[in-house]
Enzyme design. Structure first.
Site, PDB file in Angstrom:
ATOM      1  N   GLU A 104      12.734  32.529   8.527  1.00 60.68           N
ATOM      2  CA  GLU A 104      13.741  32.158   9.557  1.00 60.68           C
ATOM      3  C   GLU A 104      14.936  31.531   8.712  1.00 60.68           C
ATOM      4  OE1 GLU A 104      15.550  32.542  11.734  1.00 60.68           O
ATOM      5  OE2 GLU A 104      14.659  32.196  13.769  1.00 60.68           O
ATOM      6  N   ASP A 105      16.027  31.677   9.358  1.00 62.60           N
ATOM      7  CA  ASP A 105      17.119  31.001   8.428  1.00 62.60           C
ATOM      8  C   ASP A 105      17.157  29.657   8.838  1.00 62.60           C
ATOM      9  OD1 ASP A 105      17.724  31.435  11.122  1.00 62.60           O
ATOM     10  OD2 ASP A 105      19.928  32.199  10.831  1.00 62.60           O
ATOM     11  N   ASP A 108      16.095  24.780  14.654  1.00 64.19           N
ATOM     12  CA  ASP A 108      16.908  23.813  15.146  1.00 64.19           C
ATOM     13  C   ASP A 108      15.808  23.191  16.399  1.00 64.19           C
ATOM     14  OD1 ASP A 108      19.432  22.800  15.849  1.00 64.19           O
ATOM     15  OD2 ASP A 108      19.785  24.144  17.301  1.00 64.19           O
ATOM     16  N   PHE A 157      26.746  22.263  12.827  1.00 65.59           N
ATOM     17  CA  PHE A 157      26.634  23.673  12.929  1.00 65.59           C
ATOM     18  C   PHE A 157      26.907  24.225  11.542  1.00 65.59           C
ATOM     19  CE2 PHE A 157      27.620  27.643  14.137  1.00 65.59           C
ATOM     20  CZ  PHE A 157      26.524  28.333  14.639  1.00 65.59           C
ATOM     21  N   ARG A 170      28.671  35.456   7.503  1.00 65.48           N
ATOM     22  CA  ARG A 170      27.175  35.573   6.767  1.00 65.48           C
ATOM     23  C   ARG A 170      27.367  35.819   5.248  1.00 65.48           C
ATOM     24  NH1 ARG A 170      23.922  36.235  11.136  1.00 65.48           N
ATOM     25  NH2 ARG A 170      24.618  37.418  12.919  1.00 65.48           N
TER      26      ARG A 170
HETATM   27  P1  5GP Z   1      15.948  27.308  17.771  1.00 61.78           P
HETATM   28  O1  5GP Z   1      15.161  28.061  18.651  1.00 61.78           O
HETATM   29  O2  5GP Z   1      15.070  26.648  16.693  1.00 61.78           O
HETATM   30  O3  5GP Z   1      16.832  26.191  18.550  1.00 61.78           O
HETATM   31  O4  5GP Z   1      17.353  28.159  17.089  1.00 61.78           O
HETATM   32  C1  5GP Z   1      16.977  28.896  15.729  1.00 61.78           C
HETATM   33  C2  5GP Z   1      18.241  29.897  15.985  1.00 61.78           C
HETATM   34  O5  5GP Z   1      19.507  29.011  16.448  1.00 61.78           O
HETATM   35  C3  5GP Z   1      18.475  30.116  14.134  1.00 61.78           C
HETATM   36  O6  5GP Z   1      17.589  31.417  14.072  1.00 61.78           O
HETATM   37  C4  5GP Z   1      19.946  30.351  14.483  1.00 61.78           C
HETATM   38  O7  5GP Z   1      20.175  31.813  14.539  1.00 61.78           O
HETATM   39  C5  5GP Z   1      20.489  29.401  15.689  1.00 61.78           C
HETATM   40  N1  5GP Z   1      21.050  28.180  14.979  1.00 61.78           N
HETATM   41  C6  5GP Z   1      20.494  27.151  15.117  1.00 61.78           C
HETATM   42  N2  5GP Z   1      21.459  26.103  14.091  1.00 61.78           N
HETATM   43  C7  5GP Z   1      22.326  26.942  13.707  1.00 61.78           C
HETATM   44  C8  5GP Z   1      23.394  26.425  12.968  1.00 61.78           C
HETATM   45  O8  5GP Z   1      23.558  25.308  12.524  1.00 61.78           O
HETATM   46  N3  5GP Z   1      24.149  27.450  12.520  1.00 61.78           N
HETATM   47  C9  5GP Z   1      23.913  28.901  12.910  1.00 61.78           C
HETATM   48  N4  5GP Z   1      24.657  29.536  12.173  1.00 61.78           N
HETATM   49  N5  5GP Z   1      22.966  29.176  13.497  1.00 61.78           N
HETATM   50  C10 5GP Z   1      21.935  27.978  14.180  1.00 61.78           C
END
Ligand code: 5GP
Length: 185
Positions: A104-105, A108, A157, A170
């Site tokens: 995963e990138d 959050d 963010f 990206r």
């Molecule tokens: P989660 O389900 O853990 O809340 O969210 C994970 C996904 O939210 C990540 O794969 C990404 O796509 C998006 N995301 C969460 N925080 C960020 C951020 O700071 N920047 C970006 N571009 N995407 C985020």
């Protein structure tokens, strides 16, 4: 800061440089090579955000691995998690008995991976581990064990190195905090 001048102008600050990323990815590749020695793991790239990290990481792992790509909805064009998780593109091959690494990138709230881990467990993988480039531990809303993480970052963010805002940024080689004026327009 020599290229993509227009995109860099939308950043509040750079958080992780391309040099720091390259070093961390190399070290992670070496660790995975050791931890999965004798195995043939399948690495799953979570599209699209993890794509840049994924393609760099697999080249740092000295194992006979295979790759899969999965697409999951999480953010749309806003900067807050919707909590709605849908599989838009599923795996091409069966993962029964395989050692799976989900790449995963960023983690959050943790909701996306929490859901995905449950889905993959029902498919009888031998093991399922989570690999992330970035982690925002302060934002966690569900309990999730992250097995491998390169950088813990604050609650901001971020974009670049595969991470987008509204499908843009990206292609930035570094990771930066997007200026709030971009998404509060
Ligand atoms: P989660 O389900 O853990 O809340 O969210 C994970 C996904 O939210 C990540 O794969 C990404 O796509 C998006 N995301 C969460 N925080 C960020 C951020 O700071 N920047 C970006 N571009 N995407 C985020």
């Amino acid at each position: 800061m020599d290229t993509n001048a227009a995109l860099y102008g939308d950043l509040e600050r750079i958080l992780v440089t391309r040099e720091e990323i390259a070093k961390a990815v190399r070290e992670l590749g070496q660790k995975l090579t050791k931890d999965y020695a004798g195995k043939e793991p399948v690495l799953i790239c979570i599209l699209k955000g993890a794509s840049v990290f994924f393609t760099d990481l697999i080249r740092e792992i000295d194992l006979p691995l295979t790759t899969e790509f999965m697409s999951i909805s999480s953010y749309g064009s806003s900067t807050k998690s919707s909590g709605v998780v849908r599989i838009l593109k599923d795996l091409d091959r069966d993962i029964t008995g395989r050692d799976v690494l989900v790449v995963e990138d960023i983690v959050d709230s943790g909701m996306t991976l929490h859901y995905l881990k449950d889905v993959l467990r029902t498919r009888n993988a031998a093991s399922v581990s989570i690999v992330t480039l970035l982690d925002k531990p302060a934002r966690r809303r569900v309990e999730l064990h992250v097995d491998y993480s390169c950088f813990n970052i604050p609650d901001a963010f971020v974009v670049g190195y595969g991470l987008d805002y509204d499908e843009k940024y990206r292609n930035l080689p570094d990771i930066g905090v997007l200026h709030p004026r971009i998404y509060t327009k």
